[in-house]
Design a protein around this motif. Sequence first.
Motif, PDB file in Angstrom:
ATOM      1  N   MET A  83       2.567   5.515   6.266  1.00  0.00           N
ATOM      2  CA  MET A  83       2.346   6.844   6.851  1.00  0.00           C
ATOM      3  C   MET A  83       1.483   7.680   5.919  1.00  0.00           C
ATOM      4  N   VAL A  84       0.412   8.235   6.473  1.00  0.00           N
ATOM      5  CA  VAL A  84      -0.448   9.174   5.763  1.00  0.00           C
ATOM      6  C   VAL A  84      -0.775  10.303   6.735  1.00  0.00           C
ATOM      7  N   HIS A  85      -1.300  11.392   6.206  1.00  0.00           N
ATOM      8  CA  HIS A  85      -1.615  12.498   7.105  1.00  0.00           C
ATOM      9  C   HIS A  85      -2.854  12.231   7.950  1.00  0.00           C
ATOM     10  N   ALA A  86      -3.949  11.817   7.306  1.00  0.00           N
ATOM     11  CA  ALA A  86      -5.214  11.678   8.026  1.00  0.00           C
ATOM     12  C   ALA A  86      -5.612  10.231   8.279  1.00  0.00           C
ATOM     13  N   GLY A  87      -5.523   9.387   7.282  1.00  0.00           N
ATOM     14  CA  GLY A  87      -5.926   8.005   7.466  1.00  0.00           C
ATOM     15  C   GLY A  87      -6.147   7.282   6.155  1.00  0.00           C
ATOM     16  N   ILE A  88      -6.621   6.045   6.263  1.00  0.00           N
ATOM     17  CA  ILE A  88      -6.930   5.212   5.105  1.00  0.00           C
ATOM     18  C   ILE A  88      -8.361   4.711   5.267  1.00  0.00           C
ATOM     19  N   ARG A 146     -12.443  12.672  -8.788  1.00  0.00           N
ATOM     20  CA  ARG A 146     -11.744  11.499  -8.241  1.00  0.00           C
ATOM     21  C   ARG A 146     -10.560  11.932  -7.375  1.00  0.00           C
ATOM     22  N   LEU A 147      -9.778  12.885  -7.873  1.00  0.00           N
ATOM     23  CA  LEU A 147      -8.609  13.343  -7.124  1.00  0.00           C
ATOM     24  C   LEU A 147      -9.012  14.041  -5.829  1.00  0.00           C
ATOM     25  N   ARG A 148     -10.149  14.738  -5.850  1.00  0.00           N
ATOM     26  CA  ARG A 148     -10.599  15.433  -4.640  1.00  0.00           C
ATOM     27  C   ARG A 148     -10.937  14.455  -3.526  1.00  0.00           C
ATOM     28  N   VAL A 149     -11.667  13.388  -3.857  1.00  0.00           N
ATOM     29  CA  VAL A 149     -12.047  12.457  -2.796  1.00  0.00           C
ATOM     30  C   VAL A 149     -10.843  11.670  -2.288  1.00  0.00           C
ATOM     31  N   ILE A 150      -9.894  11.353  -3.159  1.00  0.00           N
ATOM     32  CA  ILE A 150      -8.651  10.726  -2.712  1.00  0.00           C
ATOM     33  C   ILE A 150      -7.937  11.642  -1.727  1.00  0.00           C
ATOM     34  N   THR A 151      -7.837  12.910  -2.090  1.00  0.00           N
ATOM     35  CA  THR A 151      -7.158  13.892  -1.231  1.00  0.00           C
ATOM     36  C   THR A 151      -7.893  14.057   0.093  1.00  0.00           C
ATOM     37  N   ASN A 152      -9.209  14.080   0.069  1.00  0.00           N
ATOM     38  CA  ASN A 152      -9.976  14.216   1.302  1.00  0.00           C
ATOM     39  C   ASN A 152      -9.770  13.027   2.236  1.00  0.00           C
ATOM     40  N   TYR A 153      -9.721  11.824   1.686  1.00  0.00           N
ATOM     41  CA  TYR A 153      -9.445  10.652   2.520  1.00  0.00           C
ATOM     42  C   TYR A 153      -8.063  10.750   3.165  1.00  0.00           C
ATOM     43  N   LEU A 154      -7.078  11.081   2.386  1.00  0.00           N
ATOM     44  CA  LEU A 154      -5.700  11.022   2.867  1.00  0.00           C
ATOM     45  C   LEU A 154      -5.286  12.215   3.714  1.00  0.00           C
ATOM     46  N   THR A 155      -5.966  13.357   3.564  1.00  0.00           N
ATOM     47  CA  THR A 155      -5.507  14.555   4.277  1.00  0.00           C
ATOM     48  C   THR A 155      -6.543  15.193   5.189  1.00  0.00           C
ATOM     49  N   ARG A 185     -11.491  12.027   9.298  1.00  0.00           N
ATOM     50  CA  ARG A 185     -11.479  11.573  10.684  1.00  0.00           C
ATOM     51  C   ARG A 185     -12.523  10.456  10.831  1.00  0.00           C
ATOM     52  N   TYR A 186     -13.780  10.840  10.662  1.00  0.00           N
ATOM     53  CA  TYR A 186     -14.877   9.883  10.781  1.00  0.00           C
ATOM     54  C   TYR A 186     -15.396   9.477   9.402  1.00  0.00           C
ATOM     55  N   CYS A 187     -15.849   8.222   9.327  1.00  0.00           N
ATOM     56  CA  CYS A 187     -16.490   7.751   8.104  1.00  0.00           C
ATOM     57  C   CYS A 187     -17.366   6.542   8.437  1.00  0.00           C
ATOM     58  N   THR A 188     -18.190   6.133   7.506  1.00  0.00           N
ATOM     59  CA  THR A 188     -18.959   4.902   7.659  1.00  0.00           C
ATOM     60  C   THR A 188     -18.086   3.719   7.259  1.00  0.00           C
ATOM     61  N   LYS A 189     -18.600   2.519   7.495  1.00  0.00           N
ATOM     62  CA  LYS A 189     -17.810   1.331   7.153  1.00  0.00           C
ATOM     63  C   LYS A 189     -17.590   1.201   5.649  1.00  0.00           C
ATOM     64  N   LYS A 190     -18.439   1.896   4.852  1.00  0.00           N
ATOM     65  CA  LYS A 190     -18.260   1.894   3.401  1.00  0.00           C
ATOM     66  C   LYS A 190     -17.513   3.122   2.902  1.00  0.00           C
ATOM     67  N   GLY A 191     -17.031   3.931   3.839  1.00  0.00           N
ATOM     68  CA  GLY A 191     -16.184   5.050   3.464  1.00  0.00           C
ATOM     69  C   GLY A 191     -16.875   6.367   3.216  1.00  0.00           C
ATOM     70  N   LYS A 192     -18.163   6.489   3.586  1.00  0.00           N
ATOM     71  CA  LYS A 192     -18.815   7.796   3.456  1.00  0.00           C
ATOM     72  C   LYS A 192     -18.229   8.744   4.506  1.00  0.00           C
ATOM     73  N   VAL A 223     -21.313   6.611  11.878  1.00  0.00           N
ATOM     74  CA  VAL A 223     -19.902   6.866  11.584  1.00  0.00           C
ATOM     75  C   VAL A 223     -19.056   6.480  12.790  1.00  0.00           C
ATOM     76  N   ALA A 224     -17.793   6.233  12.510  1.00  0.00           N
ATOM     77  CA  ALA A 224     -16.808   5.918  13.549  1.00  0.00           C
ATOM     78  C   ALA A 224     -15.456   6.409  13.061  1.00  0.00           C
ATOM     79  N   PRO A 225     -14.485   6.560  13.973  1.00  0.00           N
ATOM     80  CA  PRO A 225     -13.138   6.870  13.496  1.00  0.00           C
ATOM     81  C   PRO A 225     -12.711   5.849  12.449  1.00  0.00           C
ATOM     82  N   TRP A 226     -12.041   6.290  11.410  1.00  0.00           N
ATOM     83  CA  TRP A 226     -11.704   5.398  10.301  1.00  0.00           C
ATOM     84  C   TRP A 226     -10.979   4.140  10.771  1.00  0.00           C
TER      85      TRP A 226
END
Length: 280
Positions: free
Chosen positions: A125-130, A179-188, A191-198, A218-221
Amino acid sequence: MARSAASALMTTYVVGDIQGCFKPFRCLLERVEFDPSKDVVWSVGDLINRGPDNLKTLRWFYEHRESVVIVLGNHDLHLMAVAAGARKMSKSDNFGDILEAPDRDVLLSWLCQQPLAHHEHGVTMVHAGIPPMWTVEETLDYAKEVESVLQGPDNSVFFEAMYGNDPIAWSDDLTGMTRLRVITNYLTRMRYCTKKGKLDLVSKGPKPKTDALKGKKVAPWFKHEHRLTAEDTIIFGHWASLEGVTKSPNAIALDTGCVWGNKMTLLDLDSRTFHRCKLN
């Protein structure tokens, strides 16, 4: 109505974004005959903000802390940042009732101790995604990096650095608050990102905005075919415009936009049964 013998066993429920909409949350608990002495409620985060009963919602979770599991959402983090003096309330924020409450320090100290990712019963379980390039194990490890700072004495430094969209992609070489900011942005926030996580942190609807990342697709994660968690069950919230529909059997979206006038969703994790109640 009394529970049957079969339903007397402990049940784990997972609720979508509450955002201070306490009345439909209580409706859901009554509908499933939630028993805090036996049952557990998981929350995908965003307990508060923009709904009518923020303080009541946060107090309920604190009072039932032995029977709940939550992961922090972007609104929960924003509340803590405002309380720490790292950010001002925006016009759309309405959690002043929490900030002015006599028990605010107790509530906020408890909230700061909550994780950004939780794995149990074969479910994450995460708030936004992985993001596509992380495994569940990596996600839990990266979440712990943020949690260790969030739960420490200098978390105000983290709150000061938390806001912002850069960097838009993960690198193992990232350090410090970047580093902590981008981790937080991914998890919280993702929505959309590239296949490499942009990250495309601009698009919020059921379809991405045109050319949000200057030609990058981009596509939904959860739609990236080769994401490393494709075989894992991921439960998340955050994305109300999906209306709970992912068309992906292992990605379960629970934010169904209650705070925007739609229904709140509660999932019985054991039976995979969905329950819904509306704000009014």
